[in-house]
Design an enzyme around this catalytic site. Structure first.
Site, mmCIF file in Angstrom:
data_model
loop_
_atom_site.group_PDB
_atom_site.id
_atom_site.type_symbol
_atom_site.label_atom_id
_atom_site.label_comp_id
_atom_site.label_asym_id
_atom_site.label_seq_id
_atom_site.Cartn_x
_atom_site.Cartn_y
_atom_site.Cartn_z
ATOM 1 C CB SER A 135 -0.862 -0.011 1.272
ATOM 2 O OG SER A 135 -1.479 1.247 1.476
ATOM 3 C CE1 TYR A 148 -3.974 -1.962 5.471
ATOM 4 C CE2 TYR A 148 -3.290 0.239 4.805
ATOM 5 C CZ TYR A 148 -3.691 -1.042 4.480
ATOM 6 O OH TYR A 148 -3.804 -1.410 3.152
#
Length: 243
Positions: A135, A148
Site C-alpha cells: 500500500s 495498518y
C-alpha cells in the site's frame, strides 16, 4: 504449451478478484484462496482450470495443503500474489489491540507464510515470482492508520529483504503499492470518526477512488516482464489523490 500455476490470496473481492479475472482471461491455471469461497465462485471466470480453497493465510498448514493440492494438478507455482489483507482504521488512543493483532497477523504473517511455502521450489528451479500487495501506507503515513501503516511498512521491509536474499537465484520478489481504491477494505472499520475522515478525503478526490482493475493490470505487467527483469516496486494511485 501449458501455462504455469498462479496462486492468489484474498481472491474474493477487490484487487484479488480483478487479478483473478485478468490471469483467467489470459488462460492461466489458478488457485484462488479466500475465506468467502461463495464470492469467488460468483466471479465471472472460466472455472475449467481454477481451484478454489477456503484458506486463512495466518494458518500456514492450511495454506500449504491448498497449494500442494493445486501443484499436484497444475505443476509448481510460478506466481504467488500475496493479496489478502485487512485495513482497520482507528486512532491509536482508542483502537482495540485485537484489531492491531488482526492486521499484523494477516498483512505480515500471511505474506511470510505464503512466501515460505512457495520459495524453496522457486529457488530450486531458479524461476518464479512473488508479488506482495502492499500500500502507499507502506511508504508514507496516514492519520488513523497507525497499526495498518506498521503492517504495510512491514510488507515493504520483508519484501525488499527477501528480494535481496533470492535475487542470485533468479527469483523475483516484487511489490505493488496502491493508493485508495474502490474495494471492500473499509467495510470492517469500526471507528466511525475514522470513516468520516476517510469519506471527506475521498470527496476531495471527486467522490471516487481508483478502479481495482488498474491495479490488476499493473500486477500482470510486472509478471509479464522477462524473468531476468524485476520491477521491484510499483506505486499506483488515483491522479487526484493528494497524499
Amino acid at each position: 504449451m501449458n501455462k504455469p500455476l498462479i496462486v492468489i490470496t484474498g481472491a474474493s473481492s477487490g484487487f484479488g478478484a480483478e487479478i483473478a479475472k485478468i490471469f483467467n482471461q489470459a488462460g492461466y491455471p489458478e488457485l484462488l484462496l479466500g475465506r468467502r469461497v461463495e464470492k469467488i465462485q460468483a466471479l465471472p471466470l472460466n472455472f475449467e482450470n481454477v481451484m478454489i480453497e477456503s484458506v486463512d493465510v495466518t494458518n500456514q498448514a492450511q495454506f500449504k495443503t491448498a497449494i500442494e493440492h493445486a501443484e499436484a494438478k497444475f505443476g509448481p507455482v510460478d506466481l504467488l500474489v500475496n493479496n489478502a489483507g485487512v485495513m482497520l482504521l482507528g486512532n491509536v488512543t482508542t483502537q482495540s489491540p485485537t484489531e492491531w493483532q488482526t492486521m499484523l497477523d494477516t498483512n505480515v504473517m500471511g505474506v511470510l507464510n505464503g512466501t515460505q511455502i512457495v520459495l524453496p521450489s522457486m529457488l530450486e528451479r531458479e524461476h518464479g515470482t512473488i508479488i506482495n500487495m502492499s500500500s502507499l501506507a507502506g511508504k508514507k503515513t496516514f492519520v488513523n492508520h497507525a497499526a495498518y501503516v506498521a503492517s504495510k511498512f512491514g510488507v515493504h521491509g520483508l519484501s525488499e529483504t527477501i528480494r535481496e536474499e533470492v535475487s542470485g537465484k533468479n527469483v523475483r520478489i516484487s511489490m505493488v503499492a496502491p493508493g485508495a481504491a474502490e474495494t471492500e477494505l473499509l467495510t470492517h472499520v469500526t471507528d466511525q470518526n475514522a470513516l468520516v475522515d476517510y469519506g471527506e478525503w475521498k470527496k476531495s478526490m471527486g467522490g471516487i477512488t481508483m478502479d481495482p482493475k488498474h491495479v490488476a493490470e499493473s500486477v500482470k505487467f510486472i509478471y509479464d516482464m522477462p524473468q531476468a527483469v524485476n520491477i521491484r516496486e510499483l506505486a499506483i494511485a488515483a491522479t487526484r489523490q493528494d497524499s
